[in-house]
Design an enzyme around this catalytic site. Sequence first.
Site, PDB file in Angstrom:
ATOM      1  N   ASP A  29      -4.126  -0.518  -3.627  1.00  0.00           N
ATOM      2  CA  ASP A  29      -4.041   0.748  -2.620  1.00  0.00           C
ATOM      3  C   ASP A  29      -3.180   1.833  -2.852  1.00  0.00           C
ATOM      4  O   ASP A  29      -2.289   2.267  -2.038  1.00  0.00           O
ATOM      5  CB  ASP A  29      -4.146   0.249  -1.196  1.00  0.00           C
ATOM      6  CG  ASP A  29      -5.352  -0.346  -0.380  1.00  0.00           C
ATOM      7  OD1 ASP A  29      -5.350  -0.631   0.601  1.00  0.00           O
ATOM      8  OD2 ASP A  29      -6.269  -0.549  -1.391  1.00  0.00           O
ATOM      9  N   HIS A  83      -8.927  -0.282  -2.220  1.00  0.00           N
ATOM     10  CA  HIS A  83      -9.202   1.332  -2.574  1.00  0.00           C
ATOM     11  C   HIS A  83      -9.217   1.758  -3.711  1.00  0.00           C
ATOM     12  O   HIS A  83      -9.438   3.183  -4.394  1.00  0.00           O
ATOM     13  CB  HIS A  83      -8.262   2.073  -1.830  1.00  0.00           C
ATOM     14  CG  HIS A  83      -8.642   2.040  -0.323  1.00  0.00           C
ATOM     15  ND1 HIS A  83      -9.131   3.437   0.429  1.00  0.00           N
ATOM     16  CD2 HIS A  83      -8.186   1.408   0.822  1.00  0.00           C
ATOM     17  CE1 HIS A  83      -9.028   3.065   1.618  1.00  0.00           C
ATOM     18  NE2 HIS A  83      -8.669   2.135   1.960  1.00  0.00           N
ATOM     19  N   ASP A 114     -24.382  25.808   7.329  1.00  0.00           N
ATOM     20  CA  ASP A 114     -24.465  26.769   6.275  1.00  0.00           C
ATOM     21  C   ASP A 114     -23.976  28.200   6.710  1.00  0.00           C
ATOM     22  O   ASP A 114     -24.749  29.127   7.030  1.00  0.00           O
ATOM     23  CB  ASP A 114     -25.983  26.884   5.807  1.00  0.00           C
ATOM     24  CG  ASP A 114     -26.118  27.902   4.760  1.00  0.00           C
ATOM     25  OD1 ASP A 114     -25.002  28.209   4.021  1.00  0.00           O
ATOM     26  OD2 ASP A 114     -27.497  28.256   4.518  1.00  0.00           O
ATOM     27  N   HIS A 144      -2.520  -4.623   2.353  1.00  0.00           N
ATOM     28  CA  HIS A 144      -4.034  -4.327   2.937  1.00  0.00           C
ATOM     29  C   HIS A 144      -3.895  -4.252   4.474  1.00  0.00           C
ATOM     30  O   HIS A 144      -4.665  -3.514   5.130  1.00  0.00           O
ATOM     31  CB  HIS A 144      -4.797  -5.484   2.815  1.00  0.00           C
ATOM     32  CG  HIS A 144      -6.297  -5.318   3.199  1.00  0.00           C
ATOM     33  ND1 HIS A 144      -6.940  -4.247   2.485  1.00  0.00           N
ATOM     34  CD2 HIS A 144      -7.190  -6.129   3.618  1.00  0.00           C
ATOM     35  CE1 HIS A 144      -8.028  -4.573   2.955  1.00  0.00           C
ATOM     36  NE2 HIS A 144      -8.353  -5.602   3.521  1.00  0.00           N
ATOM     37  N   ASP A 155       0.661  -1.325  -0.028  1.00  0.00           N
ATOM     38  CA  ASP A 155      -0.199  -0.005   0.161  1.00  0.00           C
ATOM     39  C   ASP A 155       0.935   1.295  -0.090  1.00  0.00           C
ATOM     40  O   ASP A 155       1.739   1.329   0.722  1.00  0.00           O
ATOM     41  CB  ASP A 155      -0.770   0.125   1.360  1.00  0.00           C
ATOM     42  CG  ASP A 155      -1.857  -0.891   1.321  1.00  0.00           C
ATOM     43  OD1 ASP A 155      -2.657  -0.843   2.018  1.00  0.00           O
ATOM     44  OD2 ASP A 155      -1.584  -2.077   0.875  1.00  0.00           O
ATOM     45  N   HIS A 157      -0.945   4.382  -0.593  1.00  0.00           N
ATOM     46  CA  HIS A 157      -2.062   5.318   0.028  1.00  0.00           C
ATOM     47  C   HIS A 157      -1.519   6.752  -0.230  1.00  0.00           C
ATOM     48  O   HIS A 157      -1.612   7.826   0.639  1.00  0.00           O
ATOM     49  CB  HIS A 157      -2.283   5.307   1.606  1.00  0.00           C
ATOM     50  CG  HIS A 157      -3.133   4.014   1.636  1.00  0.00           C
ATOM     51  ND1 HIS A 157      -4.421   3.910   1.131  1.00  0.00           N
ATOM     52  CD2 HIS A 157      -3.038   2.935   2.202  1.00  0.00           C
ATOM     53  CE1 HIS A 157      -4.953   2.754   1.504  1.00  0.00           C
ATOM     54  NE2 HIS A 157      -4.098   1.897   2.270  1.00  0.00           N
ATOM     55  N   HIS A 213     -27.360  26.870   1.013  1.00  0.00           N
ATOM     56  CA  HIS A 213     -26.679  25.502   0.322  1.00  0.00           C
ATOM     57  C   HIS A 213     -25.629  25.422   1.466  1.00  0.00           C
ATOM     58  O   HIS A 213     -25.186  26.373   1.868  1.00  0.00           O
ATOM     59  CB  HIS A 213     -25.983  26.072  -1.221  1.00  0.00           C
ATOM     60  CG  HIS A 213     -27.040  25.774  -1.986  1.00  0.00           C
ATOM     61  ND1 HIS A 213     -28.039  26.470  -2.359  1.00  0.00           N
ATOM     62  CD2 HIS A 213     -27.232  24.728  -2.850  1.00  0.00           C
ATOM     63  CE1 HIS A 213     -28.815  26.076  -3.335  1.00  0.00           C
ATOM     64  NE2 HIS A 213     -28.263  25.139  -3.757  1.00  0.00           N
TER      65      HIS A 213
END
Lengths: 177, 753
Positions: free
Chosen positions: B208, B241, B705, B488, B179, B181, B711
Amino acid sequence: MPSSRGSLRPRDGPASLMSPPLAEVAVAEFHKKIKEAFEVFDHESNNTVDVREVGTIIRSLGCCPSEGELHDLIAEVEEEEPTGYIRFEKFLPVMTEVLLERRYRPIPEDILLRAFEVLDPAKRGFLSKDELIKYMTEEGEPFSQEEMEEMLSAAIDPESNSIHYKDYITMMVIDEN
Amino acid sequence: MGSGTSTQHHFAFQNAEKAFRAAALIQRWYRRYVARLEMRRRCTWSIFQSIEYAGQQDQVKLHNFFSYLVDHFTPSSHNERDFLNRIFTEERSPQASETQNCGDYDSIEVPDSYTGPRLSFPLLPDHATALVEAFRRKQRLHARYVLNLLHEARKHLVQLPNINQVSTCYSEEITVCGDLHGQLDDLIFIFYKNGLPSPERAYVFNGDFVDRGKDSVEILMVLFAFMLVYPKEFHLNRGNHEDHIVNLRYGFTKEVMHKYKIHGKKILKLLQDVFCWLPLATLVDEKVLILHGGVSDRTDLELLAKLDRHKIVSTMRYKTRKENKKQAEEKGNANQTGSAGRPSPWFLPQSRSLPSSPLRPSTHKAHRAGRSSSVPCGVPLDPKELSRRVRRSVDLELERCRQQAGFPAIKEKEEPSSSESEVDSDAEEQPQPTPEEWRQVVDILWSDPMAQEGCRANTVRGGGCYFGPNVTERLLQKYHLQFLIRSHECKPEGYEFCHSRKVLTIFSASNYYEVGSNRGAYVKLGPELTPHIMQFQANKATHTLTMRQRISRVEESALRALREKLFAHSSDILVEFKKHDKDETGLIALSDWAAAVESVLHLGLPWRMLRPQLVSSLTDNKLAYKSWLENLAKEKLSQQNIQSSLLETLYRNRSNLETIFRIIDSDHSGSISLDEFRHTWKLFSSHMNIDITDDCICDLARSIDFNKDGHIDINEFLEAFRLVEQSCSGGDVSDCPQVTNSSNRDCSSPGAH
């Protein structure tokens, strides 16, 4: 160095002096503490730990045994035929007793300071790097090379190449808590 | 010889003995100190892992929730239907047609002011090397080249088999990395230390590549570039991933949209496709099997080799509404766990009889749950009937409703045009994978080895299995293999052997949890395929720290995360405390404190060990819990406008909220309406039995908000958590290569876009 043979002490320690309910509560709490510490090293989740990690577990529960004392304790919790693993079922009662009897108490700061002062008879307030190495690897229960290096990395003031033990102790003690 | 000398001897002997004892005392004390440090290190690791896995479970729950919605939810209004439709229609399988994609980048112009790397195809080795160098100097690749490269990568990947076969006859050495990442520094370090890829130096990257770290895009670019330049020697496996749904939660989607504001969406769409074309495994000399997660007792390499891997868009995908209408009709009441191997989601009424916390046994290590049915949902269905025609007519219907309701036509950009090409490619449409195929892939991408014999559902992660030494042995024998390499899982040393050295875990993202938390490693397969491990830690700062400092630093980070979790559950914890304090003294014994906290958080942590770091003052060996909780809150309360109870809710559901946000924001505009937010949140919380009133939800939405424009902007949203991307606090920020990039939000370097 002769160990204190804690395992041969009579079994009517402090626990028997407490009134029963208190003793039970104390024991229950110790059991939980011991279980927690044990589980941290129980990598296979099968209630065993590698014997080489038992020292760490015992020490992190507040005890400060010497290597000799540790050796004896391990002998108590090991299997008849040592497997390299310690089972929780054997560890728990022995460790509970240790905690109840408050065995292997940690060393107070002032005693520690006096120990350093013994090694520094000229009362300079410090030990040279070589002196420290000599004492730690040749006297007492000698350090391994790894242990020595690790201690040096934090303890030695690189400029003076010495350890000012009073400051060192203070720093380590603060770090503890 | 006189008494003088013997006294001298006596004193000398005494002094020697004193020195001996003094030394022994110091050693004894020091060893205890080291032991306590070691314990703290282990506890810190437990904290990180348990929080990480709890987060993964949340992820599964969230997606089960959405699947459930799709399965069972009957919209009560046009708004709701429209809204749900908007979310889920984006999840359709990507187009098979290439012509559409070609147009994606040709039209993009690269301004003259752009000083970043320029690519031309076919790529040459120098280009790939130059790319690494450019990224090392923090340049950014223009979107046009990103798309072009992805397009070429896809063309190449499509030709590859599911299980890549590699032979050591061609290259002299093979290096396998785990991995990454998004941690570009680690990749650069590996190339620096081990050498760049070449015909003599083969590489396998075991999945990953993305999420969590901040340079996932750059890593992908480098990996794909080398793959194109050295197709026979450079190999990639898919990880769990490499999945657009997982990316929504773990940062890759965010990173792409942030770095490529205009073209990000296109890039994400193309990536979605590229990911499913990644091979599933690599086999070296027919002896060493390399795959991302692990295996199960059902792993069938022949089936895996044959299936159409492109059908597996995501190991967590939720179905489209229309598919599910069909499913609901077809399967009737067949929701039992055993039926046709189709697991039922844990939250459905029938499954309440399953073990009480299906995803949370008492300690996160306890693999005691039997084979349960809590696997990621999204088991795909019978293929044929879900015809696009059905979907399209529903779309048209919805469009009409939308217009009737006076809603602005939602800019589903690809929708109108794609419906045309859909008709054309109807005949070529990929069928869905069978449940068995899907499960096989999930198993190899998600499983973890365990020490005990057997094979159990991986309840901690929510997908795949825990596989024991006997499973490994059987598989190796069945296919005449020597050993397995997988990744993993993060390991403190960057690697770990298990199952009598038949399984090697290799993890290449150093400092994964925090600076100083772990080393990275890679493995070289030498002659006879013997593994040689190389470790590293791509951060100079850590080398100068003492063990104590390194541990403290990582520990502080873990504790911060833990305190946040505690805060996030303050209300529940308070309730538990009160149960232990019937007399209302305001105090609680430490033992009860530990029990209470564990019963709420379910992290399986050694609370008594951690107590000194979490609880500072005691009265009479008891804790005044109200003020303790208040102190936890104080760390967070400086956040404007939001009351503490709301804040608590926010923190408790932070990752879920963010993921929900991104799912709702299907066009990646960075903003969702209050209504949408409120609505989804309402559904989610009632579904998860999160006790929260309607008013509270409205308040929550309104509080987030900040600029009161009706929004919710993603930045506002993240601000609510004071999210600091990397917390390099407490140390020398200047020393950390992974310096926080929160200031990069408005980055407008020439290389951008």
